[in-house]
Structure formats: structure tokens, C-alpha cells
Write a protein that holds these residues in place. Structure first.
Motif, PDB file in Angstrom:
ATOM      1  N   PRO A 121       0.936  -1.457  -0.139  1.00 43.45           N
ATOM      2  CA  PRO A 121       0.046  -0.047  -0.228  1.00 43.45           C
ATOM      3  C   PRO A 121       0.804   1.308  -0.010  1.00 43.45           C
ATOM      4  O   PRO A 121       1.933   1.433   0.707  1.00 43.45           O
ATOM      5  N   SER A 122       0.504   2.189  -0.667  1.00 46.13           N
ATOM      6  CA  SER A 122       1.093   3.593  -0.817  1.00 46.13           C
ATOM      7  C   SER A 122       0.776   4.419   0.342  1.00 46.13           C
ATOM      8  O   SER A 122       1.357   5.486   0.656  1.00 46.13           O
ATOM      9  N   LYS A 123      -0.192   3.921   1.246  1.00 46.25           N
ATOM     10  CA  LYS A 123      -0.739   4.760   2.453  1.00 46.25           C
ATOM     11  C   LYS A 123      -1.496   3.765   3.336  1.00 46.25           C
ATOM     12  O   LYS A 123      -2.037   2.822   2.719  1.00 46.25           O
ATOM     13  N   LEU A 124      -1.689   3.965   4.568  1.00 47.44           N
ATOM     14  CA  LEU A 124      -2.412   3.356   5.564  1.00 47.44           C
ATOM     15  C   LEU A 124      -3.347   4.523   6.466  1.00 47.44           C
ATOM     16  O   LEU A 124      -2.820   5.395   6.645  1.00 47.44           O
ATOM     17  N   ILE A 125      -4.523   3.662   6.482  1.00 44.21           N
ATOM     18  CA  ILE A 125      -5.577   4.631   7.136  1.00 44.21           C
ATOM     19  C   ILE A 125      -5.831   3.965   8.388  1.00 44.21           C
ATOM     20  O   ILE A 125      -6.075   2.802   8.305  1.00 44.21           O
ATOM     21  N   SER A 126      -5.516   4.745   9.524  1.00 46.92           N
ATOM     22  CA  SER A 126      -5.931   4.085  10.831  1.00 46.92           C
ATOM     23  C   SER A 126      -7.376   4.519  11.403  1.00 46.92           C
ATOM     24  O   SER A 126      -7.774   5.597  11.351  1.00 46.92           O
ATOM     25  N   ALA A 127      -8.062   3.471  11.546  1.00 48.10           N
ATOM     26  CA  ALA A 127      -9.585   3.762  12.182  1.00 48.10           C
ATOM     27  C   ALA A 127      -9.491   3.291  13.528  1.00 48.10           C
ATOM     28  O   ALA A 127      -9.353   1.847  13.952  1.00 48.10           O
ATOM     29  N   ILE A 128      -9.488   4.142  14.692  1.00 49.24           N
ATOM     30  CA  ILE A 128      -9.432   3.818  16.154  1.00 49.24           C
ATOM     31  C   ILE A 128     -10.540   4.093  16.820  1.00 49.24           C
ATOM     32  O   ILE A 128     -11.267   5.282  16.644  1.00 49.24           O
ATOM     33  N   ASP A 129     -10.957   3.320  17.627  1.00 47.94           N
ATOM     34  CA  ASP A 129     -12.173   3.402  18.634  1.00 47.94           C
ATOM     35  C   ASP A 129     -11.660   2.919  19.855  1.00 47.94           C
ATOM     36  O   ASP A 129     -11.339   1.738  20.006  1.00 47.94           O
ATOM     37  N   ILE A 130     -11.817   3.844  21.082  1.00 47.91           N
ATOM     38  CA  ILE A 130     -11.609   3.513  22.258  1.00 47.91           C
ATOM     39  C   ILE A 130     -12.845   3.430  23.015  1.00 47.91           C
ATOM     40  O   ILE A 130     -13.729   4.717  23.130  1.00 47.91           O
ATOM     41  N   PHE A 131     -12.982   2.575  23.930  1.00 50.21           N
ATOM     42  CA  PHE A 131     -14.361   2.383  24.581  1.00 50.21           C
ATOM     43  C   PHE A 131     -14.153   2.141  26.169  1.00 50.21           C
ATOM     44  O   PHE A 131     -13.003   1.347  26.454  1.00 50.21           O
ATOM     45  N   TYR A 132     -14.830   2.759  27.008  1.00 51.11           N
ATOM     46  CA  TYR A 132     -14.822   2.677  28.417  1.00 51.11           C
ATOM     47  C   TYR A 132     -16.143   2.131  28.971  1.00 51.11           C
ATOM     48  O   TYR A 132     -17.170   2.720  28.672  1.00 51.11           O
ATOM     49  N   ALA A 133     -16.246   0.915  29.529  1.00 52.43           N
ATOM     50  CA  ALA A 133     -17.164   0.282  30.044  1.00 52.43           C
ATOM     51  C   ALA A 133     -18.527   0.226  28.838  1.00 52.43           C
ATOM     52  O   ALA A 133     -19.539   0.550  29.222  1.00 52.43           O
ATOM     53  N   GLY A 134     -17.982  -0.130  27.630  1.00 49.89           N
ATOM     54  CA  GLY A 134     -18.891  -0.002  26.517  1.00 49.89           C
ATOM     55  C   GLY A 134     -19.356   1.235  25.827  1.00 49.89           C
ATOM     56  O   GLY A 134     -20.307   1.263  24.949  1.00 49.89           O
ATOM     57  N   ASP A 135     -18.900   2.425  26.645  1.00 53.05           N
ATOM     58  CA  ASP A 135     -19.203   3.744  25.961  1.00 53.05           C
ATOM     59  C   ASP A 135     -18.327   4.267  25.261  1.00 53.05           C
ATOM     60  O   ASP A 135     -16.968   4.247  25.645  1.00 53.05           O
ATOM     61  N   LEU A 136     -18.329   5.045  23.794  1.00 53.87           N
ATOM     62  CA  LEU A 136     -17.257   5.334  23.285  1.00 53.87           C
ATOM     63  C   LEU A 136     -16.591   6.387  23.965  1.00 53.87           C
ATOM     64  O   LEU A 136     -17.119   7.335  24.412  1.00 53.87           O
ATOM     65  N   LEU A 137     -15.113   6.304  24.053  1.00 54.44           N
ATOM     66  CA  LEU A 137     -14.274   7.460  24.597  1.00 54.44           C
ATOM     67  C   LEU A 137     -13.844   8.220  23.503  1.00 54.44           C
ATOM     68  O   LEU A 137     -13.341   9.474  23.851  1.00 54.44           O
ATOM     69  N   PHE A 138     -13.195   7.624  22.568  1.00 56.11           N
ATOM     70  CA  PHE A 138     -12.289   8.339  21.520  1.00 56.11           C
ATOM     71  C   PHE A 138     -12.594   7.553  20.094  1.00 56.11           C
ATOM     72  O   PHE A 138     -12.593   6.442  20.084  1.00 56.11           O
ATOM     73  N   SER A 139     -12.778   8.345  19.103  1.00 59.30           N
ATOM     74  CA  SER A 139     -12.778   7.924  17.598  1.00 59.30           C
ATOM     75  C   SER A 139     -11.936   8.798  16.599  1.00 59.30           C
ATOM     76  O   SER A 139     -12.272  10.031  16.954  1.00 59.30           O
ATOM     77  N   LYS A 140     -11.213   8.276  15.966  1.00 60.40           N
ATOM     78  CA  LYS A 140     -10.522   9.231  15.046  1.00 60.40           C
ATOM     79  C   LYS A 140      -9.995   8.300  13.741  1.00 60.40           C
ATOM     80  O   LYS A 140      -9.874   7.098  13.825  1.00 60.40           O
TER      81      LYS A 140
END
Length: 361
Positions: A121-140
Motif C-alpha cells: 500500500p502507498s498509504k495506510l488509514i488508521s481507524a481507532i475506537d476506544i471504549f470505556y465500559a461499553g461507551d465510546l471514549l475516543f474515535s479517530k
């Protein structure tokens, strides 16, 4: 039954699945099945339903169902740019889910040399999701250029937060002991980090969803380092296996709650050395193309987390044995060098002694 009396009325027969009298499940309108039944299923259940009949296979292939499942599993897929990219996959969101849901499997032995014609691949896309106790904390969603020299010839590392950026969390710190804090973080904090190849329309979900290690010593200083891991086949020359290591670093905030100050990923070989971007890209390309994925994970409490922890401990044991072998080899080499040095010194001393004896005689 009393003689002369009528037999009791019998209940009407229950239509079977293949009955055409109006009771068959498959006689329902496809829109009703899709909107009121299939939309309530998760990914594995939807895939199982698709294998039960040809009609359900057709209904389960509707991309809208898989789009909604991806959005609920990984909220980062609702990002407009990533959403549009996934729509171009061979089977849309169904292909993306198929790539991203399985857990990469650590093979017991190296599978052989790397394929000579990997699609890089010429580039990589990171899809990140962080959850705390089932609730979304961070997404990018973040894009990384992989064809530039700065990426290819330096240590592979992806950082998602700027030096002064942080993520506020509801995680309490002061009211818990170190042991309780470790257990609380392991049970409640989860991470999904999907790498997407936009060129060849493929993806891979790398880390264990739950932490495999929490640094105990750091917690005494109000800082927690959480390590997530995934294990891939190496180049089979310098290292049989490599570890993909996403890391979260949390610290105690001014309000007494933890805040995330670092979200990063790096690749290490079995010696603990960081891999270059070029080597990491080859290994990631093989993981995306290969079939080293396993849906057979443990159910129940811990589930995937227990399986990944066992893999992490197995990898740590391999690293320990490798370090022991290296230390033994280094000690043997040191002793050999000392022996050679002593032999050279003795030879030189005997040569000087013989030379002095000849001169005096």
C-alpha cells in the motif's frame, strides 16, 4: 373418552418452515425480515443467518445491514471519508467487516518465506475506537503516507495524539488500589485499531480488544501504560514472529480522573527491537493478503481477551528463552575471548623470556 361423546377439538397444525399455508418465515416480505429481524443481529449472527437459505443469503447481503453493524461495532467507520472508501470495497461494508472482525492468529511455526509479489500500500488509514465500559471514549481516522523515505527507513510508529493533546475519561484514580486499578482497566477499557489499505481495498484489525498488560510500576506515579498486542509472522530470516504493539498511556488529571495522553502503535521483533517502516509494511501487507485469521475464539467471560493474553504470555516466554540463549552465547564468547587473550599474553611472555635468555647467554 366417554362412549357416544365427541372427541375434543384438535389445535390447528403448526406450519413448518417449508409450508406454503402462510406460516413460513420465508413467506414474510423481505423488507420486514430485513428491517425488523436481521437489523437486530450482530455480524456473526447475520453471517450464520445467511447460510441457512438462499433467500436469506440474498437478504443478508444488503449492504445497509453491514453498514449499520460496522457503525455500531466501530464508530470510526461513520467518518465521511472512510465511509466513502469502504463503499468501494468489492462487497462494500460486508467485505470490510469480513476483513476487520477476525482476530489474527499467531501460527505455531513459521509458514515459509514471504511472497515475492506482495501488493504494497502507498498509504495506510488508521481507524481507532476506544471504549470505556461499553461507551465510546475516543474515535479517530488518520492517514499515514508509507511511500516517503521518512516512513520507510525509520522505526515504524503511528502516533494519534499531539504532545499537548489528551482525552478526558471518567476513570477514577485516587479511590482505588493498584491491584483494583489494573483489574478495572483490563475489564473496562477496550481498543479497536483497524488499518485500511485504500489502494487495494482491504483491512486488518490488529490489536487485542482488551489490554494484555498494564504496567504496575507506573501506576504508583499516577501513570498507567496499557499494552495491546497482536502477533504476526516475521520475515522468517531475522525473526519468526513480530509483535504489533498499540499502547495507551494514561495519567492522573487535575480532577483526580485518568486522561489518555498517548495513543501509539509500533512493531517489534522477538528481540524487542523496533522494525523499520519498510519491514513493517511488508509484514502488514502479508497479513492483509493471507488467511491467518481465526473466528474460533473463546466465549464467555474474558473471551477474546483471555485468548490474546495467552498469546501474549506465549510470546513473552519466547522472548525470555531467546534472551537466555543470547546471554549464554555472549558468556561463551566472552570466555573464549578471555582464553584467547590469556593465550596471546602467555605466548608473548614466553617469547620475551626466550629472547632475554638468548641475549644473556
Amino acid at each position: 373418552m366417554i362412549p357416544g361423546s365427541r372427541p375434543p377439538p384438535q389445535p390447528p397444525p403448526v406450519p413448518s418452515c417449508g409450508d406454503s399455508s402462510g406460516g413460513s418465515f420465508t413467506l414474510l416480505h423481505p423488507d420486514i425480515i430485513r428491517a425488523h429481524i436481521l437489523s437486530r443481529l450482530d455480524g456473526p449472527s447475520l453471517a450464520s443467518a445467511a447460510s441457512s437459505s438462499s433467500q436469506l443469503r440474498t437478504i443478508c447481503s444488503v449492504d445497509e445491514l453491514w453498514r449499520d453493524i460496522c457503525a455500531s461495532t466501530w464508530p470510526s467507520t461513520t467518518n465521511p471519508s472512510l465511509h466513502d472508501l469502504i463503499s468501494t470495497f468489492p462487497l462494500g461494508f460486508r467485505s470490510f467487516y469480513s476483513d476487520s472482525y477476525p482476530i489474527l492468529h499467531l501460527p505455531s511455526i513459521p509458514s515459509g518465506p514471504l511472497a515475492p509479489s506482495l501488493k504494497m500500500p502507498s498509504k495506510l488509514i488508521s481507524a481507532i475506537d476506544i471504549f470505556y465500559a461499553g461507551d465510546l471514549l475516543f474515535s479517530k481516522v488518520q492517514e499515514t503516507e508509507t511511500s516517503i523515505p521518512r516512513f520507510m527507513f525509520t522505526t515504524f510508529q503511528i502516533d494519534l495524539l499531539e504532545p499537548k493533546e489528551s482525552i478526558k475519561t471518567p476513570i477514577p484514580y485516587a479511590s482505588q488500589s493498584v491491584e483494583n486499578m489494573i483489574r478495572h482497566l483490563e475489564e473496562n477499557l477496550t481498543l479497536n485499531w483497524i488499518l485500511v489499505d485504500p489502494t487495494y481495498k482491504r483491512a486488518v484489525n490488529l490489536p487485542s480488544p482488551q489490554p494484555v498488560s498494564v504496567c504496575r510500576d507506573w501506576l504508583y506515579l499516577g501513570v498507567a501504560q496499557l499494552q495491546f498486542s497482536s502477533f504476526l509472522g516475521g520475515d522468517h530470516e531475522e525473526s519468526e514472529f513480530v509483535e504489533c504493539r498499540p499502547t495507551l498511556v494514561c495519567r492522573r488529571g487535575v480532577d483526580g480522573r485518568m486522561e489518555v495522553v498517548e495513543v501509539s502503535m509500533r512493531m517489534e521483533d522477538i528481540e524487542g527491537r523496533g522494525l523499520s517502516g519498510k519491514s513493517s509494511l511488508v509484514i502488514l501487507a502479508e497479513a492483509m493478503e493471507g488467511e491467518k485469521r481465526s473466528l474460533k475464539v473463546r466465549r464467555g467471560a474474558g473471551g477474546i481477551g483471555i485468548a490474546m493474553k495467552e498469546r501474549f504470555e506465549e510470546f513473552q516466554e519466547m522472548k525470555r528463552k531467546r534472551r537466555e540463549r543470547r546471554r549464554r552465547w555472549e558468556r561463551a564468547a566472552d570466555m573464549a575471548c578471555i582464553g584467547v587473550g590469556i593465550a596471546i599474553a602467555m605466548s608473548f611472555f614466553l617469547w620475551l623470556h626466550g629472547l632475554f635468555s638468548c641475549s644473556t647467554s
